[in-house]
Design an enzyme around this catalytic site. Structure first.
Site, PDB file in Angstrom:
ATOM      1  N   ASP A   1      59.754 -32.643  25.051  1.00 43.85           N
ATOM      2  CA  ASP A   1      58.530 -33.266  24.536  1.00 43.85           C
ATOM      3  C   ASP A   1      58.824 -34.240  23.403  1.00 43.85           C
ATOM      4  O   ASP A   1      58.409 -35.409  23.430  1.00 43.85           O
ATOM      5  CB  ASP A   1      57.564 -32.192  24.011  1.00 43.85           C
ATOM      6  CG  ASP A   1      56.864 -31.445  25.123  1.00 43.85           C
ATOM      7  OD1 ASP A   1      56.920 -31.902  26.278  1.00 43.85           O
ATOM      8  OD2 ASP A   1      56.260 -30.401  24.836  1.00 43.85           O
TER       9      ASP A   1
ATOM     10  N   GLY B   1      53.360 -29.587  34.186  1.00 47.34           N
ATOM     11  CA  GLY B   1      54.529 -28.983  33.565  1.00 47.34           C
ATOM     12  C   GLY B   1      54.457 -29.028  32.055  1.00 47.34           C
ATOM     13  O   GLY B   1      53.585 -29.689  31.481  1.00 47.34           O
ATOM     14  N   HIS B   2      55.370 -28.317  31.432  1.00 52.56           N
ATOM     15  CA  HIS B   2      55.507 -28.338  29.984  1.00 52.56           C
ATOM     16  C   HIS B   2      56.998 -28.395  29.645  1.00 52.56           C
ATOM     17  O   HIS B   2      57.860 -28.361  30.521  1.00 52.56           O
ATOM     18  CB  HIS B   2      54.845 -27.116  29.349  1.00 52.56           C
ATOM     19  CG  HIS B   2      53.361 -27.255  29.194  1.00 52.56           C
ATOM     20  ND1 HIS B   2      52.784 -28.182  28.371  1.00 52.56           N
ATOM     21  CD2 HIS B   2      52.337 -26.568  29.786  1.00 52.56           C
ATOM     22  CE1 HIS B   2      51.463 -28.076  28.441  1.00 52.56           C
ATOM     23  NE2 HIS B   2      51.170 -27.106  29.288  1.00 52.56           N
ATOM     24  N   ASP B   3      57.271 -28.474  28.361  1.00 50.56           N
ATOM     25  CA  ASP B   3      58.627 -28.677  27.867  1.00 50.56           C
ATOM     26  C   ASP B   3      59.637 -27.754  28.538  1.00 50.56           C
ATOM     27  O   ASP B   3      60.708 -28.202  28.969  1.00 50.56           O
ATOM     28  CB  ASP B   3      58.632 -28.455  26.346  1.00 50.56           C
ATOM     29  CG  ASP B   3      60.002 -28.706  25.725  1.00 50.56           C
ATOM     30  OD1 ASP B   3      60.301 -29.865  25.410  1.00 50.56           O
ATOM     31  OD2 ASP B   3      60.755 -27.733  25.547  1.00 50.56           O
TER      32      ASP B   3
ATOM     33  N   ASN C   1      59.600 -26.262  31.412  1.00 48.25           N
ATOM     34  CA  ASN C   1      59.833 -26.652  32.805  1.00 48.25           C
ATOM     35  C   ASN C   1      60.767 -27.845  32.901  1.00 48.25           C
ATOM     36  O   ASN C   1      61.701 -27.869  33.709  1.00 48.25           O
ATOM     37  CB  ASN C   1      58.516 -26.990  33.502  1.00 48.25           C
ATOM     38  CG  ASN C   1      57.475 -25.906  33.386  1.00 48.25           C
ATOM     39  OD1 ASN C   1      56.398 -26.134  32.866  1.00 48.25           O
ATOM     40  ND2 ASN C   1      57.790 -24.709  33.854  1.00 48.25           N
ATOM     41  N   TYR C   2      60.506 -28.850  32.060  1.00 46.61           N
ATOM     42  CA  TYR C   2      61.338 -30.059  32.100  1.00 46.61           C
ATOM     43  C   TYR C   2      62.788 -29.739  31.742  1.00 46.61           C
ATOM     44  O   TYR C   2      63.722 -30.226  32.393  1.00 46.61           O
ATOM     45  CB  TYR C   2      60.791 -31.117  31.129  1.00 46.61           C
ATOM     46  CG  TYR C   2      59.316 -31.381  31.260  1.00 46.61           C
ATOM     47  CD1 TYR C   2      58.679 -31.348  32.500  1.00 46.61           C
ATOM     48  CD2 TYR C   2      58.533 -31.650  30.137  1.00 46.61           C
ATOM     49  CE1 TYR C   2      57.308 -31.584  32.625  1.00 46.61           C
ATOM     50  CE2 TYR C   2      57.173 -31.886  30.252  1.00 46.61           C
ATOM     51  CZ  TYR C   2      56.561 -31.845  31.488  1.00 46.61           C
ATOM     52  OH  TYR C   2      55.218 -32.074  31.592  1.00 46.61           O
TER      53      TYR C   2
END
Length: 301
Positions: A113, A87-89, A91-92
């Site tokens: 992030d 995942g990346h920012d 998604n979170y």
């Protein structure tokens, strides 16, 4: 100290400016985790940060010092149905519920992030070091960027004065376009600030309409003059109004503030030169902390 796999961090090639900013002041070493034993930089560290998926660090078989602090920065936490997903920012933040009010717009900074991840890790590590100073024991902390991002907005679950109060649901807390295509921030939530703004705009009829979702009259008014004109009228007048600066404009304006804050406080020069505590004794552990704190390594394995 940053520990990288053979071939280095791909961010260095794709975004060298970002890489330099994120790694300023760090020494860099290379470790092939599949073929080499862990380097002393890791096994002897006071603090280790790792960003692998859950379980990878354990499989590497790294023996840390008993008093070491291990901080695991994860996307979704150490357990749960998404724990092992990439995942990346964005998604979170989506899973955290943070984007619900403003989607499909993307946030201008990577909140998960940088805040829920990096800054939260600093807080947790400092707390663990404080606990270690009392108990002598190390430990492990797990930082979930998704859970951390959710906590930023979770207070809203207890109810709001009105829907989307701070995310576009109130005329008194919005961004307005100006005649030159620039933007003005209006955050006049308190009645006294809103009343002052309406007075300066010569629009007394708007005083009781601060919390309406949208005031087309105000939108049209702000489009009649440039950003500079509005700032000359409203800035510094208790209106809670300001500009939307570009990054370059902000850097130039904040540079002076950075220089001012970098100046030592009165008497600090003398204290910095002494190297002694208030009892005249050298402070213990400084050399070791400088040598070992802040070791980290990123994705891989």
């Amino acid at each position: 100290m940053k520990v990288e796999p053979p071939g280095g961090d791909p961010v260095e090639a794709t975004a060298p400016g970002w890489y330099a900013a994120l790694n300023e002041g760090k020494e860099r070493i290379t470790w092939d985790a599949r073929a080499e034993p862990p380097p002393a930089a890791v096994t002897e560290a006071d603090v280790v940060l790792e960003g692998f998926r859950p379980g990878v660090f354990e499989r590497l078989g790294i023996d840390l010092r008993p008093e070491a602090i291990l901080c695991s920065i994860t996307g979704y936490g150490a357990s749960g149905r998404h724990a092992h997903e990439a995942g990346h920012d964005l998604n979170y933040l989506g899973y955290a519920g943070v984007l619900a009010d403003t989607a499909p717009a993307l946030p201008p900074v990577q909140v998960a992030d940088l805040c829920a991840g990096a800054q939260a890790a600093v807080i947790e590590v400092l707390a663990a070091l404080l606990d270690r100073s009392r108990t002598g024991r190390g430990g492990r902390v797990v930082v979930s960027m998704t859970l951390g991002a959710h906590r930023f907005a979770a207070h809203r679950l207890r109810g709001e004065p009105l829907p989307r109060l701070l995310t576009g649901g109130a005329a008194c807390y919005r961004i307005y376009e100006t005649a030159d295509g620039r933007y003005l921030t209006v955050a006049a939530l308190e009645p006294k600030f809103w009343a002052c703004l309406c007075e300066l705009l010569d629009r007394p009829e708007l005083v009781d309409r601060a919390f309406e979702p949208r005031l087309t009259e105000l939108e049209e008014l702000f489009r009649t003059r440039t950003l500079a004109d509005w700032l000359e009228l409203l800035e510094g007048r208790d209106t809670c109004v300001g500009p939307v600066l570009t990054l370059e404009e902000a850097a130039a304006e904040l540079a002076e503030l950075d220089r001012d804050e970098a100046q030592p406080a009165a008497g600090a020069e003398h204290e910095a030169e002494g190297g002694e505590d208030e009892h005249g004794q050298d402070e213990p552990g400084d050399e070791k902390r400088a040598a070992h704190d802040g070791r980290s390594f990123g994705d891989g394995a």
